[in-house]
Design an enzyme around this catalytic site. Structure first.
Site, PDB file in Angstrom:
ATOM      1  N   GLY A 143       0.826  -1.209   0.000  1.00 37.73           N
ATOM      2  CA  GLY A 143       0.000   0.000   0.000  1.00 37.73           C
ATOM      3  C   GLY A 143       0.861   1.258   0.000  1.00 37.73           C
ATOM      4  O   GLY A 143       0.580   2.229  -0.714  1.00 37.73           O
TER       5      GLY A 143
ATOM      6  N   GLU B 256      -7.166   0.166   1.090  1.00 35.18           N
ATOM      7  CA  GLU B 256      -7.829  -0.724   2.046  1.00 35.18           C
ATOM      8  C   GLU B 256      -6.763  -1.703   2.503  1.00 35.18           C
ATOM      9  O   GLU B 256      -6.396  -2.613   1.760  1.00 35.18           O
ATOM     10  CB  GLU B 256      -8.981  -1.485   1.359  1.00 35.18           C
ATOM     11  CG  GLU B 256     -10.057  -0.610   0.763  1.00 35.18           C
ATOM     12  CD  GLU B 256     -11.002  -0.005   1.787  1.00 35.18           C
ATOM     13  OE1 GLU B 256     -10.764  -0.175   3.006  1.00 35.18           O
ATOM     14  OE2 GLU B 256     -11.972   0.636   1.378  1.00 35.18           O
TER      15      GLU B 256
ATOM     16  N   CYS C 284      -9.490  -9.174   5.926  1.00 38.74           N
ATOM     17  CA  CYS C 284      -8.944  -7.958   6.541  1.00 38.74           C
ATOM     18  C   CYS C 284      -9.780  -7.584   7.765  1.00 38.74           C
ATOM     19  O   CYS C 284      -9.263  -7.023   8.721  1.00 38.74           O
ATOM     20  CB  CYS C 284      -8.913  -6.828   5.536  1.00 38.74           C
ATOM     21  SG  CYS C 284     -10.487  -6.574   4.731  1.00 38.74           S
TER      22      CYS C 284
HETATM   23  P1  NAP Z   1      -0.303  -7.745  -1.188  1.00 43.92           P
HETATM   24  O1  NAP Z   1       0.937  -8.533  -1.310  1.00 43.92           O
HETATM   25  O2  NAP Z   1      -0.204  -6.341  -0.757  1.00 43.92           O
HETATM   26  O3  NAP Z   1      -1.016  -7.887  -2.607  1.00 43.92           O
HETATM   27  C1  NAP Z   1      -2.159  -7.161  -2.961  1.00 43.92           C
HETATM   28  C2  NAP Z   1      -2.116  -6.875  -4.449  1.00 43.92           C
HETATM   29  O4  NAP Z   1      -1.029  -5.987  -4.738  1.00 43.92           O
HETATM   30  C3  NAP Z   1      -1.888  -8.109  -5.321  1.00 43.92           C
HETATM   31  O5  NAP Z   1      -2.590  -7.970  -6.526  1.00 43.92           O
HETATM   32  C4  NAP Z   1      -0.391  -8.035  -5.547  1.00 43.92           C
HETATM   33  O6  NAP Z   1       0.045  -8.765  -6.670  1.00 43.92           O
HETATM   34  C5  NAP Z   1      -0.189  -6.555  -5.737  1.00 43.92           C
HETATM   35  N1  NAP Z   1       1.188  -6.102  -5.567  1.00 43.92           N
HETATM   36  C6  NAP Z   1       2.224  -6.736  -4.932  1.00 43.92           C
HETATM   37  N2  NAP Z   1       3.347  -5.988  -5.013  1.00 43.92           N
HETATM   38  C7  NAP Z   1       3.037  -4.868  -5.709  1.00 43.92           C
HETATM   39  C8  NAP Z   1       3.775  -3.713  -6.098  1.00 43.92           C
HETATM   40  N3  NAP Z   1       5.071  -3.567  -5.811  1.00 43.92           N
HETATM   41  N4  NAP Z   1       3.116  -2.749  -6.788  1.00 43.92           N
HETATM   42  C9  NAP Z   1       1.807  -2.869  -7.086  1.00 43.92           C
HETATM   43  N5  NAP Z   1       1.073  -3.946  -6.746  1.00 43.92           N
HETATM   44  C10 NAP Z   1       1.668  -4.939  -6.062  1.00 43.92           C
HETATM   45  O7  NAP Z   1      -1.320  -8.361  -0.181  1.00 43.92           O
HETATM   46  P2  NAP Z   1      -1.782  -9.865  -0.096  1.00 43.92           P
HETATM   47  O8  NAP Z   1      -0.667 -10.650   0.479  1.00 43.92           O
HETATM   48  O9  NAP Z   1      -2.328 -10.271  -1.409  1.00 43.92           O
HETATM   49  O10 NAP Z   1      -3.019  -9.744   0.959  1.00 43.92           O
HETATM   50  C11 NAP Z   1      -2.806  -9.777   2.345  1.00 43.92           C
HETATM   51  C12 NAP Z   1      -2.932  -8.383   2.981  1.00 43.92           C
HETATM   52  O11 NAP Z   1      -3.973  -7.608   2.380  1.00 43.92           O
HETATM   53  C13 NAP Z   1      -3.295  -8.415   4.438  1.00 43.92           C
HETATM   54  O12 NAP Z   1      -2.499  -7.518   5.160  1.00 43.92           O
HETATM   55  C14 NAP Z   1      -4.762  -7.984   4.482  1.00 43.92           C
HETATM   56  O13 NAP Z   1      -5.240  -7.427   5.652  1.00 43.92           O
HETATM   57  C15 NAP Z   1      -4.840  -7.032   3.377  1.00 43.92           C
HETATM   58  N6  NAP Z   1      -6.231  -6.976   2.893  1.00 43.92           N
HETATM   59  C16 NAP Z   1      -6.982  -5.884   3.174  1.00 43.92           C
HETATM   60  C17 NAP Z   1      -8.300  -5.812   2.755  1.00 43.92           C
HETATM   61  C18 NAP Z   1      -9.159  -4.607   3.037  1.00 43.92           C
HETATM   62  O14 NAP Z   1     -10.229  -4.498   2.486  1.00 43.92           O
HETATM   63  N7  NAP Z   1      -8.774  -3.688   3.886  1.00 43.92           N
HETATM   64  C19 NAP Z   1      -8.843  -6.866   2.031  1.00 43.92           C
HETATM   65  C20 NAP Z   1      -8.046  -7.965   1.767  1.00 43.92           C
HETATM   66  C21 NAP Z   1      -6.736  -8.005   2.195  1.00 43.92           C
HETATM   67  P3  NAP Z   1       0.569 -10.282  -6.437  1.00 43.92           P
HETATM   68  O15 NAP Z   1      -0.622 -11.061  -6.095  1.00 43.92           O
HETATM   69  O16 NAP Z   1       1.144 -10.655  -7.723  1.00 43.92           O
HETATM   70  O17 NAP Z   1       1.580 -10.256  -5.345  1.00 43.92           O
END
Ligand code: NAP
Ligand code: MG
Length: 486
Positions: free
Chosen positions: A238, A255, A289
């Site tokens: 984020g 989010e 989340c």
């Molecule tokens: P993440 O690693 O942050 O991935 C989220 C998205 O971002 C994926 O599509 C990911 O692609 C992409 N991404 C990764 N590195 C990036 C970069 N350098 N630049 C742009 N985009 C990039 O998170 P996650 O592991 O999938 O999910 C777990 C986390 O998300 C937890 O902390 C959770 O709480 C949070 N979450 C929050 C909510 C909410 O509504 N607040 C909902 C769901 C999850 P890849 O899949 O290819 O890595």
């Protein structure tokens, strides 16, 4: 789905209404969390494909999509919702296979996806501007206009719900969209694009670039052609996407994670609270989340109530999507390691493991199964009381009185959800107002769903709002017209 050709030929991306392979032919294997086996592959889009998608979206704004008015956009969206409902079972099977979640959870997710398109399809012609009283001789109107091209980066935990949550309000406002699904879970998004096309969504209004976060995701967040960005995922990423957006002066909604407290007072209806509290951490194997991951209990009932939660925890069962038990495996090996590390560290620190759930006999070897765990009492500064595990791990902590409960609830970096369990109306209001977060549930809990309810975080849980009518404001900007007529 399991034949060799499916595994060898990557699924193409959806760009400008065309099904497109990556320029270099690269692909990402798709693994089932239930057995750890590859069953398909998707294209590994990179900066080139992102650029194509952004340009296709820009053209859509000038073309057929941009010419539709709110009524017409709404009709297309309602037809999309109908297509999703007609194909709900196929989509749910795909989603369950891709994420490992129990089939009934996946069915619910698809129903929510349809709801997003119904809700925002119905709203597309109902967003009014304003008339502002001004000096004599002038009429001032404030119009609501689309941002232009909106970029959407979503995680793997609720792929179909997230797609609906982020795309539907944007399309309702007349933006053209580019979606980057999580690399682990792109299948339902690709199927959705097929259905949206059948429903008559003009080309370029929705573009999907599958790929890795650091490649396709980073290229999308930093693309100078986007006008708005929504990101759902981790705090680390984020921060990166917000920095990228800032360089182009692009507004973003973030989010991020949570460490949401269930605050249980001695006067609460404990019979009602008990199953809801267990469900709120078990749902989706804790990979939500909004998981209720902290159980804060008034000391005089702590032993008794936490004991009852422990008894229920021992009955929680983990299995494959088809077994359709309380929860499925976690998403991938990294998640498995992450959850296991939190559990092992807590045990090594001498925190009492009060109860564990069961992994059903007969789950395939190679799947990413973890036993749900309840720990307590967890010291307030401990990682388990402060950090998001993103797994089925519940931390129980006692509190002394109302003031202590509020301090404890607010004592993390996060602020996404909270629940207050008490029969006292005054306390319901006082505690709800004192807790810093984006949603408070009183004698209930609502992780997921609730498309009508404005949602989002404060503090490190992020900023901006999705869901409800507020999302339509986020997904649009105002233009003020000042007319002098004497
Ligand atoms: P993440 O690693 O942050 O991935 C989220 C998205 O971002 C994926 O599509 C990911 O692609 C992409 N991404 C990764 N590195 C990036 C970069 N350098 N630049 C742009 N985009 C990039 O998170 P996650 O592991 O999938 O999910 C777990 C986390 O998300 C937890 O902390 C959770 O709480 C949070 N979450 C929050 C909510 C909410 O509504 N607040 C909902 C769901 C999850 P890849 O899949 O290819 O890595
Ligand atoms: Mg990744």
């Amino acid at each position: 789905m399991d034949d060799m050709s499916d595994r060898q030929t990557p699924k193409p991306m959806f760009i400008g209404g065309q099904w497109t392979l990556a320029q270099d032919g690269d692909a990402i294997p798709v693994v089932s969390p239930a057995d750890g086996r590859v069953f398909a592959s998707v294209s590994r889009g990179k900066a080139h494909e992102v650029d194509q998608a952004v340009k296709a979206a820009q053209r859509a704004l000038e073309g057929a999509w941009g010419r539709l008015d709110g009524v017409e956009r709404g009709r297309v969206m309602l037809r999309i919702a109908e297509k999703v409902l007609q194909n709900a079972e196929e989509l749910a099977q795909l989603e369950a296979r891709d994420t490992g979640k129990p089939i009934s959870t996946a069915r619910n997710d698809l129903a929510v996806l349809a709801r997003y398109f119904e809700f925002y399809g119905g709203a597309a012609d109902k967003v009014h501007g304003q008339v502002v009283p001004f000096q004599n001789g002038y009429t001032v109107t404030v119009l609501r206009e689309p941002h232009g091209v909106t970029a959407h980066i979503i995680p793997w935990n609720y792929p179909a719900q997230m797609l609906g949550r982020t795309l539907a309000p944007s399309l309702a406002m007349g933006n053209a969209t580019v979606l980057k699904p999580a690399e682990d879970t792109s299948l339902s998004a690709l199927k959705f694009a097929e259905l949206a096309t059948e429903a008559g969504l003009p080309e370029g209004a929705l573009n999907i670039v599958t790929g890795l976060g650091e490649e396709a995701g980073a290229a999308l967040a930093s693309h100078p052609g986007i006008n708005f960005l929504t990101f759902t995922g981790s705090n680390e990423v984020g921060t990166l996407v917000q920095q990228a957006a800032a360089r182009n002066a692009v507004k973003c909604v973030l989010e991020l994670g949570g460490k949401s407290p269930q605050i249980v007072f001695a006067d609460a209806d404990l019979d009602r609270a008990l199953p809801i509290i267990v469900r709120a951490i078990i749902q989706n194997a804790g990979q939500t989340c909004t998981a209720g991951s902290r159980l804060l209990v008034e000391r005089k009932i702590y032993d008794d109530f936490v004991g009852r939660v422990a008894t229920r925890f021992r009955d929680v069962r983990v299995g494959t999507p088809e077994m359709d038990l309380d929860c499925g495996p976690v998403m991938n090996p990294a998640q498995l390691q992450r959850v296991t590390r939190y559990v092992e560290n807590a045990k090594a620190q001498g925190i009492v493991l009060l109860a564990e759930g069961q992994i059903a006999p007969g789950v395939p070897e190679g799947g990413y199964y973890v036993r749900p765990a309840l720990f307590g009492p967890v010291p307030r500064a401990n990682a388990l009381a402060q950090e998001e595990v993103f797994g089925p791990v519940l931390a129980a902590l006692p509190f002394e009185d109302e003031a202590d409960a509020i301090a404890l609830a607010n004592g993390t970096d996060y602020g996404l959800l909270a629940a207050v369990w008490t029969e006292s109306g005054g306390r319901q209001q006082r505690v709800s107002k004192a807790v810093r977060c984006g949603q408070v549930f009183i004698n209930c809990y609502g992780a997921g769903g609730g498309v009508e309810l404005p949602f989002g975080g404060v503090k490190r849980s992020g900023h901006g709002r999705e869901k409800g009518f507020l999302a339509l404001e986020e997904m649009s900007s105002t233009k003020t017209l000042v007319q002098f007529h004497g």
